[in-house]
Write an enzyme that holds these catalytic residues in place. Structure first.
Site, PDB file in Angstrom:
ATOM      1  N   CYS A 118       0.810  -1.227   0.000  1.00 58.58           N
ATOM      2  CA  CYS A 118       0.000   0.000   0.000  1.00 58.58           C
ATOM      3  C   CYS A 118       0.845   1.280   0.000  1.00 58.58           C
ATOM      4  CB  CYS A 118      -0.961  -0.005   1.176  1.00 58.58           C
ATOM      5  SG  CYS A 118      -2.014  -1.460   1.197  1.00 58.58           S
ATOM      6  N   HIS A 251      -2.985   7.177   2.283  1.00 60.84           N
ATOM      7  CA  HIS A 251      -3.452   5.885   1.778  1.00 60.84           C
ATOM      8  C   HIS A 251      -4.860   5.655   2.324  1.00 60.84           C
ATOM      9  CE1 HIS A 251      -3.999   1.780   0.913  1.00 60.84           C
ATOM     10  NE2 HIS A 251      -3.757   1.340   2.134  1.00 60.84           N
ATOM     11  N   ASN A 281     -10.129  -0.089   0.144  1.00 56.82           N
ATOM     12  CA  ASN A 281      -8.668   0.003   0.140  1.00 56.82           C
ATOM     13  C   ASN A 281      -8.152  -0.628  -1.159  1.00 56.82           C
ATOM     14  OD1 ASN A 281      -5.933  -0.372   0.521  1.00 56.82           O
ATOM     15  ND2 ASN A 281      -6.114  -1.134   2.627  1.00 56.82           N
TER      16      ASN A 281
END
Ligand code: UT7
Length: 324
Positions: A118, A251, A281
């Site tokens: 990520c 993020h 996500n």
């Protein structure tokens, strides 16, 4: 002195949108209990997009890349560096970046993938910035692209409701005036086990467990601490303070982590770019997807100062401060 600057942004979400209610219904049919209320309260996620089985990361990446090129007014043939941040590449090799190059119909320029889960986009942007500033490249395509739906365990409610698929891209060009002001990357391999896909290919088979495992609370705790530290360090490097940040683009994993970071940086919540509600996500794609959405909605304008922050498996984290 040479700098690098973002001259265009683009993104692509696969059309299939799955709401929490639809997801909960699908899981219930298999005896797994979850709810829209739990997912919204714990994460801020309302929906995510899933790619069809025949769509790969490079397919999403190339659509985002084309949009970024159009918004920068740059032809694919002018690009001399392609970096794709992904943990879900189409193949073991060649890289998704080489497949993107092929799909763009160009050849010859450097192309490679960055694997930092990520944090991947922040890593890729930092590498591209360094290559531009040292004269190895002039016009780079930096892409985050993921099909996390391929590595989700749909029998594990603690992880499968969190992730989605998508891609975001930027064109980063050499410039006489600074775009990227400062950046910093970190990793701590002591925490490899808290977020991983512990499988590998061997002898023609996937061995180990090729599905995502996460100790959510452990990741949550680490994320909140490192995101504040790295943002402060990058601000200091650039000779700036919290007050100079126009937009925070963290993020997009969990709204609670994002709000916690904004609060620690003393930023009002309306300076926080949030797309986790609609995207879930999307790992390395989450920051460029959020950036492009905010640019296209008119929130982010030329000249604004942006703080981009990534955090994820590895354990990895990093931040980039830039003038847009
Ligand atoms: O992208 C890389 C970075 N990743 C992240 O930043 C993720 C970081 N972690 C998180 O966002 C959060 O830890 C989660 C969203 C994953 C979990 O939230 P939490 O508030 O830490 O919940 P928890 O794991 O402590 O679980 C609380 C309860 C548990 O039940 P008990 O043990 O209290 O009875 C879980 O079993 O919630 C239960 N639970 C669920 N219930 C309904 C876990 N998942 C679900 C679910 N639906 N989908």
């Amino acid at each position: 002195m040479k700098f690098s600057r973002i001259t265009g942004t683009g993104s692509h979400l696969p059309p299939k949108r799955v709401t929490n209610a639809q997801f909960a219904e699908d899981l219930a049919a298999r005896g797994i209990e979850t709810s829209d209320t739990w997912i919204v309260e714990r994460t801020g996620i309302h929906a995510r997009h899933f790619a069809e089985p025949d769509v790969a990361s490079s397919d999403l990446a190339v659509l985002a890349a084309r949009e970024a090129l159009a918004s920068a007014g740059v032809q694919a043939s002018e690009i001399d560096l392609i970096i794709v941040a992904t943990s879900t590449p189409d193949m073991v090799f060649p890289s998704a970046a080489c497949l993107v190059q092929q799909k763009l119909g160009v050849h010859g320029c450097a192309a490679f993938d960055v694997q930092a889960v990520c944090s991947g986009f922040v890593y890729a942007l930092t590498v591209a910035d360094s290559m531009i500033r040292t004269g190895s490249a002039n016009k780079a395509l930096v892409i985050g692209a993921e099909v996390f739906s391929r590595i989700l365990d749909f029998n594990d409610r603690t992880t499968c409701v969190l992730f989605g698929d998508g891609a975001g891209a930027v064109v980063l060009e050499a410039s006489d005036t600074p775009g990227i002001l400062a950046s910093e990357l970190h990793a701590d391999g002591r925490h490899v086990d808290i977020l991983c896909v512990p499988g590998h290919v061997s002898g023609g088979k996937a061995l180990g467990d090729p599905l995502l495992k996460m100790d959510g609370p452990a990741v949550f705790k680490l994320a909140v601490g490192v995101l504040e530290q790295v943002a402060r360090s990058v601000l200091q490097k650039a000779g700036k303070t919290d007050a100079d940040i126009d937009w925070l683009i963290p993020h997009q994993a969990n709204i609670r982590i994002m709000q916690g970071t904004a609060k620690k940086l003393k930023l009002p919540m309306d300076k926080l770019i949030v797309t986790v509600d609609e995207h879930g996500n999307t790992s390395a794609a989450s920051i460029p997807l959020a950036l492009d959405a905010a640019v296209r909605s008119g929130k982010i304008k030329r000249g604004d100062t942006l703080m981009l922050e990534g955090v994820g498996g590895g354990f990895t984290w990093g931040a980039v401060l830039l003038d847009f």
